[in-house]
Design an enzyme around this catalytic site. Structure first.
Site, PDB file in Angstrom:
ATOM      1  N   ASP A  15       0.823  -1.213   0.000  1.00 57.67           N
ATOM      2  CA  ASP A  15       0.000   0.000   0.000  1.00 57.67           C
ATOM      3  C   ASP A  15       0.859   1.265   0.000  1.00 57.67           C
ATOM      4  O   ASP A  15       0.684   2.147   0.848  1.00 57.67           O
ATOM      5  CB  ASP A  15      -0.942   0.000   1.222  1.00 57.67           C
ATOM      6  CG  ASP A  15      -1.738  -1.290   1.343  1.00 57.67           C
ATOM      7  OD1 ASP A  15      -2.092  -1.849   0.300  1.00 57.67           O
ATOM      8  OD2 ASP A  15      -1.987  -1.733   2.482  1.00 57.67           O
ATOM      9  N   GLU A 173     -10.779   1.006  -4.270  1.00 57.00           N
ATOM     10  CA  GLU A 173     -10.030   1.415  -3.069  1.00 57.00           C
ATOM     11  C   GLU A 173      -8.789   2.178  -3.484  1.00 57.00           C
ATOM     12  O   GLU A 173      -8.566   2.422  -4.661  1.00 57.00           O
ATOM     13  CB  GLU A 173      -9.653   0.182  -2.243  1.00 57.00           C
ATOM     14  CG  GLU A 173      -8.827  -0.833  -3.018  1.00 57.00           C
ATOM     15  CD  GLU A 173      -8.704  -2.182  -2.324  1.00 57.00           C
ATOM     16  OE1 GLU A 173      -9.405  -2.418  -1.328  1.00 57.00           O
ATOM     17  OE2 GLU A 173      -7.892  -3.000  -2.784  1.00 57.00           O
TER      18      GLU A 173
HETATM   19  C1  6LW Z   1      -5.770  -2.019   1.717  1.00 52.38           C
HETATM   20  C2  6LW Z   1      -6.346  -2.064   0.368  1.00 52.38           C
HETATM   21  C3  6LW Z   1      -5.487  -3.051  -0.219  1.00 52.38           C
HETATM   22  O1  6LW Z   1      -6.529  -1.327   2.618  1.00 52.38           O
HETATM   23  O2  6LW Z   1      -5.222  -3.980   0.716  1.00 52.38           O
HETATM   24  O3  6LW Z   1      -4.070  -3.502  -1.942  1.00 52.38           O
HETATM   25  C4  6LW Z   1      -5.664  -3.485   1.947  1.00 52.38           C
HETATM   26  N1  6LW Z   1      -5.006  -2.897  -1.371  1.00 52.38           N
HETATM   27  O4  6LW Z   1      -6.301  -0.892  -0.342  1.00 52.38           O
HETATM   28  C5  6LW Z   1      -4.730  -3.862   3.041  1.00 52.38           C
HETATM   29  O5  6LW Z   1      -3.400  -3.728   2.640  1.00 52.38           O
END
Ligand code: 6LW
Length: 520
Positions: A15, A173
């Site tokens: 991240d 996300e």
């Molecule tokens: C994070 C989300 C993700 O909150 O994995 O790869 C989760 N993306 O954005 C936890 O690392």
């Protein structure tokens, strides 16, 4: 022209978020249940990174409780520099994966100290911060939703409202709003953080939207390819001092037979970006790319920590907390002394000080004086998945904890006093798969095809190095433990006090394909 190696930061540093201040770059990553939280890296060229601290290095900033499950805690930070201040915003996630709001900390200097947090009560995870010319601050979170906030108090002033949720993949996300050439670009990840991971982008004239999606979304994904780097996503965009554009993102290096295993978790990769018709284009995230024009390697970090410094290096992390009563660099000068706080690594609260495994082929060794206590070296995914080699009571032993099973797999007598323990991870010498039936034997010799990602070898060094056990690495993979983290290798004490003269974490010889992949 220099070529650089991916990952630029190996080991479990997922991240990523990055910002540039002049010709300096700063990057942060998730830290989950580990203390201190949010490792912070500095680079002069986006390729060579060195850790300069941890943003959340005071227990009160994180609020990690002993009952917090693994892979919960601190998720997905964003780092930005605005009006002379560095800002980091990150989420706290509780049991069951329930988001528990966000926290913002600030500092004039990246080295810290970082402020106490202010809290932002918005749904979702993966918070982002962006500012308008008039000082308006926008906070976007997974979903994707955007709100207007006051980052100095954490107050939500307006919203959140839905902005743009990607091209239809699950889990929109990791939003990041970037202002480029009069547009607001909203970068998001979608498809989940596994094989389907992808990066998409949209743009609008206002952070409120509406957003027009890029016609070639997702503009980056390695899904359904046989490329060595997989799960590419959770990206942040940065313009280098020379005007070129780059994506810092997470990816994995899975190994072994289907469905394959990655053991170092999600690592940090750098990919070149070019712009076509106002949209970013990233062809692939390859193990090597031509480097940005700046080239600024740091002096190599010593592989060995002699524990001679007055403070612990920022690489050292502990699950949930590291009480002052559990460790000392002063009790025995030049040694790290650990005091047992719990009897077993199977439960939270045990004294463990470790660092992320950063080489696929890795040799970790430490000089240990168990005194009348018990402790050693452990490779850890979580409380239910770890292997260790320990000394105590005149014996060295290798213990495996895999899910509900715990077994001592080897032991030998050792003389009292300090000795050296060694753990090697080997990708070139993978154990053959177990033969479970006579029928399998008839099919041919086992081991023709290695099924696991690596083999872990445990040795004790007296007058010579004695191999005690070799164990299959798949049981210490993210696929087996589940969750968001990767391997951490470290020192522990489960009885009395145990002292460590040094700890060495080096690429194993022969380093093979792993040589040079460790940009930090
Ligand atoms: C994070 C989300 C993700 O909150 O994995 O790869 C989760 N993306 O954005 C936890 O690392």
């Amino acid at each position: 022209m220099h070529m650089y190696d991916n990952p630029v930061i190996s080991g479990f540093y997922p991240d990523p978020s990055v910002c540039r201040v002049g010709s300096d770059y700063y990057a942060v990553s998730s830290s989950f249940e580990y203390f201190p939280g949010v490792p912070l890296f500095h680079s002069r060229d986006l390729v060579h990174w060195r850790q300069i601290g941890n943003v959340l290095d005071r227990p009160g900033q994180l609020g990690l409780t002993e009952d917090l499950p693994s892979s919960r805690g601190i998720y997905a930070p964003t780092i930005r520099h605005h009006d002379g201040l560095f800002y980091v915003i990150t989420s706290r996630v509780g049991a069951g994966g329930v988001p528990a709001g966000h926290l913002v900390v600030t500092s004039e200097r990246p080295e810290g100290p970082w402020s106490d947090p202010v809290h932002v009560d918005l749904p979702g995870v993966d918070p982002d911060l962006a500012w308008d010319d008039d000082g308006t601050c926008w906070c976007s979170c997974s979903g994707v939703r955007t709100a207007r906030i006051d980052p100095s108090t954490g107050a939500v002033l307006e919203g959140p409202w839905p902005t743009w949720s990607g091209s239809g993949g699950q889990y929109p996300e990791a939003p990041h709003l970037h202002r480029i050439d009069g547009w607001w670009y909203l970068l998001v990840s979608e498809g989940g953080t596994g094989d389907g991971h992808a990066v998409s982008i949209a743009r609008g004239r206002s952070p409120r939207g509406p957003f027009e999606p890029c016609p070639s979304n997702p503009f980056l994904s390695h899904r359904s390819t046989d490329l060595p780097i997989q799960s590419t996503g959770h990206a942040d965009l940065v313009q280098a001092a020379d005007g070129t554009w780059w994506l810092l993102l997470l990816g994995t290096r899975p190994r072994g037979a289907f469905p394959r295993f990655h053991v170092m978790g999600r690592e940090m990769f750098l990919a070149p970006v070019r712009w076509e018709d106002g949209w970013p284009v990233v062809d692939q995230v390859r193990p090597q790319h031509p480097a940005p024009s700046a080239w600024h390697p740091w002096a190599p970090e010593p592989t060995r920590d002699d524990f001679d410094a007055a403070t612990l290096s920022p690489v050292w992390i502990s699950p949930r907390s590291r009480p002052d009563t559990s460790w000392s660099l002063d009790d025995r000068r030049g040694w790290l002394t650990l005091w047992a706080a719990g009897p077993s690594l199977d439960r939270p609260g045990c004294t463990f000080v470790g660092r992320r495994q950063q080489h696929l082929d890795c040799r970790v060794s430490a000089r240990v004086d168990p005194g009348t206590g018990r402790g050693g070296l452990c490779v850890r995914m979580d409380e239910a998945h770890h292997y260790e080699i320990e000394v105590g009571g005149g014996e060295a032993s290798v213990v495996a904890r895999i899910g509900p099973l715990r077994q001592t797999v080897a032991r030998c007598a050792v003389p009292s006093g300090p000795l050296t323990l060694v753990i090697e991870t080997r990708t070139t010498d993978v154990l053959p798969p177990a033969v479970t039936s006579a029928a399998e034997l008839e099919l041919g010799p086992p081991g023709a095809e290695a099924a696991g990602p690596d083999t872990l070898a445990f040795s004790v060094v007296g007058t010579e190095e004695t191999l005690l056990a070799e164990l299959d690495g798949r049981y210490l993979s993210t696929q087996l433990s589940t969750g968001f983290t990767g391997r951490v290798i470290g020192m522990y004490a489960t009885e009395g006090s145990v002292a460590f003269d040094w700890f060495d974490h080096a690429p194993a010889t022969p380093a093979g394909a792993d040589a040079g992949t460790d940009g930090s």
